[in-house]
Design a protein around this motif. Sequence first.
Motif, PDB file in Angstrom:
ATOM      1  N   ASP A  47     -17.218  -6.806  -6.888  1.00 17.66           N
ATOM      2  CA  ASP A  47     -16.747  -7.783  -7.874  1.00 17.66           C
ATOM      3  C   ASP A  47     -15.252  -7.968  -7.617  1.00 17.66           C
ATOM      4  N   VAL A  48     -14.928  -8.950  -6.800  1.00 19.46           N
ATOM      5  CA  VAL A  48     -13.549  -9.131  -6.343  1.00 19.46           C
ATOM      6  C   VAL A  48     -12.599  -9.377  -7.499  1.00 19.46           C
ATOM      7  N   ALA A  49     -13.048 -10.087  -8.510  1.00 17.65           N
ATOM      8  CA  ALA A  49     -12.179 -10.429  -9.634  1.00 17.65           C
ATOM      9  C   ALA A  49     -11.707  -9.199 -10.405  1.00 17.65           C
ATOM     10  N   SER A  50     -12.414  -8.075 -10.246  1.00 16.98           N
ATOM     11  CA  SER A  50     -12.028  -6.850 -10.969  1.00 16.98           C
ATOM     12  C   SER A  50     -10.958  -6.053 -10.238  1.00 16.98           C
ATOM     13  N   LEU A  51     -10.634  -6.437  -9.002  1.00 17.08           N
ATOM     14  CA  LEU A  51      -9.661  -5.687  -8.216  1.00 17.08           C
ATOM     15  C   LEU A  51      -8.240  -6.055  -8.630  1.00 17.08           C
ATOM     16  N   PRO A  52      -7.306  -5.104  -8.593  1.00 19.31           N
ATOM     17  CA  PRO A  52      -5.915  -5.403  -8.953  1.00 19.31           C
ATOM     18  C   PRO A  52      -5.302  -6.443  -8.034  1.00 19.31           C
ATOM     19  N   VAL A  53      -4.384  -7.231  -8.562  1.00 21.25           N
ATOM     20  CA  VAL A  53      -3.673  -8.238  -7.786  1.00 21.25           C
ATOM     21  C   VAL A  53      -2.467  -7.585  -7.107  1.00 21.25           C
ATOM     22  N   VAL A  54      -2.250  -7.914  -5.847  1.00 18.69           N
ATOM     23  CA  VAL A  54      -1.091  -7.411  -5.115  1.00 18.69           C
ATOM     24  C   VAL A  54       0.141  -8.181  -5.570  1.00 18.69           C
ATOM     25  N   PRO A  55       1.239  -7.497  -5.902  1.00 17.37           N
ATOM     26  CA  PRO A  55       2.444  -8.196  -6.370  1.00 17.37           C
ATOM     27  C   PRO A  55       2.947  -9.235  -5.370  1.00 17.37           C
ATOM     28  N   ALA A  56       3.402 -10.351  -5.876  1.00 19.17           N
ATOM     29  CA  ALA A  56       3.949 -11.417  -5.030  1.00 19.17           C
ATOM     30  C   ALA A  56       5.136 -10.887  -4.234  1.00 19.17           C
ATOM     31  N   GLY A  57       5.279 -11.367  -3.009  1.00 15.66           N
ATOM     32  CA  GLY A  57       6.400 -10.967  -2.170  1.00 15.66           C
ATOM     33  C   GLY A  57       6.184  -9.692  -1.388  1.00 15.66           C
ATOM     34  N   THR A  58       5.007  -9.066  -1.531  1.00 13.63           N
ATOM     35  CA  THR A  58       4.725  -7.835  -0.806  1.00 13.63           C
ATOM     36  C   THR A  58       4.560  -8.129   0.685  1.00 13.63           C
ATOM     37  N   ARG A  59       5.109  -7.259   1.515  1.00 13.07           N
ATOM     38  CA  ARG A  59       4.985  -7.427   2.966  1.00 13.07           C
ATOM     39  C   ARG A  59       3.533  -7.295   3.410  1.00 13.07           C
ATOM     40  N   LEU A  60       3.140  -8.149   4.369  1.00 14.25           N
ATOM     41  CA  LEU A  60       1.857  -8.003   5.050  1.00 14.25           C
ATOM     42  C   LEU A  60       2.040  -7.129   6.277  1.00 14.25           C
ATOM     43  N   GLY A  61       1.196  -6.121   6.410  1.00 13.94           N
ATOM     44  CA  GLY A  61       1.219  -5.286   7.601  1.00 13.94           C
ATOM     45  C   GLY A  61       0.183  -5.737   8.600  1.00 13.94           C
ATOM     46  N   PRO A  62       0.050  -5.011   9.716  1.00 14.30           N
ATOM     47  CA  PRO A  62      -1.036  -5.299  10.653  1.00 14.30           C
ATOM     48  C   PRO A  62      -2.361  -5.251   9.903  1.00 14.30           C
ATOM     49  N   CYS A  63      -3.274  -6.161  10.215  1.00  8.78           N
ATOM     50  CA  CYS A  63      -4.497  -6.277   9.417  1.00  8.78           C
ATOM     51  C   CYS A  63      -5.509  -5.181   9.709  1.00  8.78           C
ATOM     52  N   VAL A  64      -5.277  -4.367  10.735  1.00  9.85           N
ATOM     53  CA  VAL A  64      -6.139  -3.236  11.062  1.00  9.85           C
ATOM     54  C   VAL A  64      -5.266  -2.002  11.188  1.00  9.85           C
ATOM     55  N   GLY A  65      -5.721  -0.902  10.627  1.00  7.19           N
ATOM     56  CA  GLY A  65      -4.985   0.348  10.719  1.00  7.19           C
ATOM     57  C   GLY A  65      -5.621   1.296  11.725  1.00  7.19           C
ATOM     58  N   GLY A  66      -4.858   2.283  12.145  1.00  7.36           N
ATOM     59  CA  GLY A  66      -5.385   3.313  13.032  1.00  7.36           C
ATOM     60  C   GLY A  66      -5.926   2.786  14.342  1.00  7.36           C
TER      61      GLY A  66
END
Length: 283
Positions: free
Chosen positions: A50-69
């Motif tokens: 249920d995507v709508a139940s997930l917390p919103v990421v604060p505006a202006g937050t840096r995007l990192g590489p889309c895959v980790g490790g």
Amino acid sequence: MKFIRFGQPGAEKPGLVDASGTWRDLSGVVADMAGSTLGQDSMRRLAALDVASLPVVPAGTRLGPCVGGVGNVVAIGLNYADHAAEAGLKAPGQPIVFNKHNGAISGPNDDIWLPPGSAKLDWEVELGIVIGERAFHVTEADAMRHVAGFCLVNDVSERAYQMEYEGQWVKGKSYPTHCPIGPWLVTPDELGDPQGVDLWLEVNGQRCQTGNTRTMIFGVAHIVSYLSRFMALQPGDVIPTGTPPGVGMGMKPPVFLKPGDVIRLGGRGLGEQQQRVVPSPLA
């Protein structure tokens, strides 16, 4: 679906982009967009959230590489016939394989470092394959089952290190910040046909590269199957698949990046990146 990683370098958290474009925090559900999280069973569970139940990421937050490790960045060279021609090289009969060190990976909008003394820093917009399931001796027909998704890659290349120094290309491909990936990891169902993706890149607002993955010499399924004959691809491995024409090395006269230059690139369904070239902190 579109998955992201956000936060400060080395401390990124997993997230996703909902249908409205809002970034949502997945850190309460999975530890990272890495390893087993990229497997088919895990991705199906994430798709059912249920995507709508997930917390919103604060505006202006840096995007990192889309895959980790990421364990390996296994890249394909000269995979567009017109790019091979502009480089003055014969189109290959088999995929040309080289590595980028995983220490080159950076976020999609992070600065790109110009190495000390570098005079031939170049750009390459590419479609990246992200492996989700271990792939070893897989057939071309079965290859897509092992793909978690796709991402935009800027295969930044120092051409003197790559072409003029002895040895393999890896030296010209591996400087820190020379492999921006993201903004998103896009699932195959979200992207659609990977052999129909428009790609483009601009430097300082001037269009340099315009292409489409339909003109790749070797397609996505073939690349995954081919590589799996020589190595066991692991979840999280990233495979840049080559670049269309319009790189700086191919211009007449050649044009290379300098401090202050701004690179902007994108692809249909893959989002956009933007980087500024700055001197390396060691310069």
